[in-house]
Write an enzyme that holds these catalytic residues in place. Structure first.
Site, PDB file in Angstrom:
ATOM      1  N   VAL A  41       0.848  -1.196   0.000  1.00 48.27           N
ATOM      2  CA  VAL A  41       0.000   0.000   0.000  1.00 48.27           C
ATOM      3  C   VAL A  41       0.886   1.249   0.000  1.00 48.27           C
ATOM      4  O   VAL A  41       0.632   2.213  -0.742  1.00 48.27           O
ATOM      5  CB  VAL A  41      -0.969   0.007   1.202  1.00 48.27           C
ATOM      6  CG1 VAL A  41      -1.810   1.273   1.203  1.00 48.27           C
ATOM      7  CG2 VAL A  41      -1.877  -1.223   1.167  1.00 48.27           C
ATOM      8  N   ASP A 146      -6.896   2.914   4.420  1.00 47.51           N
ATOM      9  CA  ASP A 146      -7.992   1.999   4.742  1.00 47.51           C
ATOM     10  C   ASP A 146      -8.819   2.368   5.962  1.00 47.51           C
ATOM     11  O   ASP A 146      -9.651   1.573   6.395  1.00 47.51           O
ATOM     12  CB  ASP A 146      -7.478   0.551   4.916  1.00 47.51           C
ATOM     13  CG  ASP A 146      -7.005  -0.025   3.598  1.00 47.51           C
ATOM     14  OD1 ASP A 146      -7.601   0.327   2.573  1.00 47.51           O
ATOM     15  OD2 ASP A 146      -6.054  -0.823   3.611  1.00 47.51           O
TER      16      ASP A 146
END
Lengths: 327, 327
Positions: A41, A146
């Site tokens: 990520v 997230d």
């Protein structure tokens, strides 16, 4: 206080769409951005950041086997491509975890004037939450991967073509739908749309060198001509406009002529380009129903349907004629 | 230090596109934004801001004849539509010029903790420059309309469909090309794409109520089913998914069945919807060349061309048959 009739009056202006966020192209050329994390990520964030070209990136990630290959390549890769990707950006990789709750140096970084934005992509939600709070208390915009409530900004699904950027944002409500829409848009935007933008800029610059006037009339005449010219070119054609084509287009300025792609490419196809130029003047090549300079006949249902009809009729006619002869 | 061979090795990862800005969906639900100016540009900014739904807007503009009609309507309009547009947003219109260089109260506003972002759209470039400097010194992101170097962020050309937002950014290099691309994208994205996003969210929520598992297997099964279902629906069809359709789709979960639009709309067209359901199972209705769930046969050059061909041949055949009979 509203009168009973007012609710039935149609609204004179478009109603706001409650997208709940401000879509922005944030300028970071003079900014320093902190990214915590070195996994996949973080690598995707790093790609976005390198596209945005900040002044400086401060990366925090312990140098171990958890470092994503792409992350390492983008930061330390020795190939020309890897180096070019980070050219002009100062990158400082501090090979440790970012923990301003424990490490005074890290906290000092947030308290100082250097860091303009913080992104975290670390597998430690508790620490992320604490980092988020520390940033917010210092008015530093923060994004915790997230965790939407801990994000002052989202990234959305982004499509890039050179200096063209298109962001699809769904407020985190439908990342898969966002990606689906982005793929749809990828098919709608020509590969060279980024060059098209650069080339229009070059043309405008060239025009200003010929016609230097700063009065209202000169500005309006320049603008009108630019509009007439660019509407004659599809985006894909604008993307192909090189120096020669640009000069030939600019040569039309004096005669108040707006030259299209085929007007400056008559020599193409073994000298048969004039045919294409003639056809494009008649409007052949684009859809007569949707008058879109970027539409092509092959994408026009009307053109394809009627061409098919004519070909079908001709084929059947030929077969019938052949068959009747044999009788 | 790079070896001579490394430059010829193909890059394993995509090269960054130097868009020079970070495309963001900035969250302003808890933020206060200051807008200076009341003309047409300020009105357009105000529209963007109302879409973004900040906590509070502080507007500065002397209340005179220079106030744009749209600006006034959005701020003070008494119709239902005008009120709905600003619902839940605290709006404070200070009917004076914003001048922190002269007015101590205005400067105090910048020094305080309230203002998170400043936008100016005033016909006074000198004052704008000074406001920009004051904001930057206080790390308040600022945008001075039409003066790129005095902007920490640009707005780009935005397309909105409910909670869907698409921003086209060209780094100020080609605002007209950006608007042209936006219009192109407007044609590519169905009107109800915003509802499609909401409805997918509702479906996901409904599914979580049926299958509450939080284990890895349950999550993966849910995700797999959601993907199979949504790929069976075009964006426009997803936008039509009401509660009845949703329940019928959810009823397919137990049987591990992914139900498409026509599977839950067989009763349509006087009970002939089953025909459409059958046809959609065969892949009729979408283009067989580009397998796009959002493509329609009417936009497929192959389908339109071959349909035209068959119709043309049939017409010519009928004419020939008719003509031969008369002989």
């Amino acid at each position: 206080m509203s009168s009973p009739s007012s609710s039935s009056t149609p609204s004179p202006y478009p109603a706001p769409h409650p997208t709940n966020s401000l879509l922005l192209a944030y300028q970071v050329r003079t900014r320093t951005i902190l990214l915590a994390g070195g996994g996949p990520v973080a690598a995707s964030r790093l790609y976005h950041l390198l596209c945005a070209r900040p002044k400086k990136l401060v990366l925090f990630a312990p140098d171990n086997e958890d470092i994503d290959d792409e992350f390492r390549w983008r930061v330390e890769g020795e190939s020309e491509d890897a180096k070019k990707g980070r050219e002009g950006i100062e990158i400082e990789w501090r090979k440790q975890e970012f923990d301003p709750t424990q490490n005074k140096e890290d906290l000092a970084l947030l308290d100082g004037d250097e860091i303009d934005m913080v992104l975290t992509a670390i597998p430690n939600p508790t620490l992320s939450t604490k980092i988020c709070r520390l940033c917010r208390a210092r008015r530093i915009p923060v994004n915790v991967a997230d965790v939407p409530p801990e994000c002052d900004f989202y990234f959305g699904s982004v499509l890039r073509r050179g200096s063209l950027g298109v962001m699809v944002s769904t407020q985190g409500k439908g990342p898969r739908v966002a990606a689906r829409i982005r793929r749809k848009l990828e098919r709608a935007i020509p590969e060279n749309a980024g060059e098209a933008i650069e080339n229009v800029g070059q043309l405008r610059k060239g025009l200003r060198e010929i016609e230097k006037g700063t009065g209202k009339e000169a500005i309006e005449r320049r603008m009108g001509w630019m509009i007439r010219v660019s509407d004659k070119w599809s985006l894909a054609q604008l993307g192909e406009m090189d120096e020669r084509m640009r000069n030939e287009v600019l040569a039309g300025w004096e005669k108040d002529e707006a030259r299209g792609y085929w007007d400056v490419n008559r020599g193409k196809y073994g000298g048969l380009g004039w045919l294409a130029s003639f056809a494009s003047r008649l409007g052949v090549g684009t859809c007569p129903v949707v008058k879109d300079p970027d539409g092509s006949a092959a994408k026009c249902p009307f053109v394809m349907g009627s061409t098919g009809f004519v070909l079908g009729a001709a084929t059947a006619g030929a077969v019938a004629a052949f068959w009747m002869r044999r009788q």
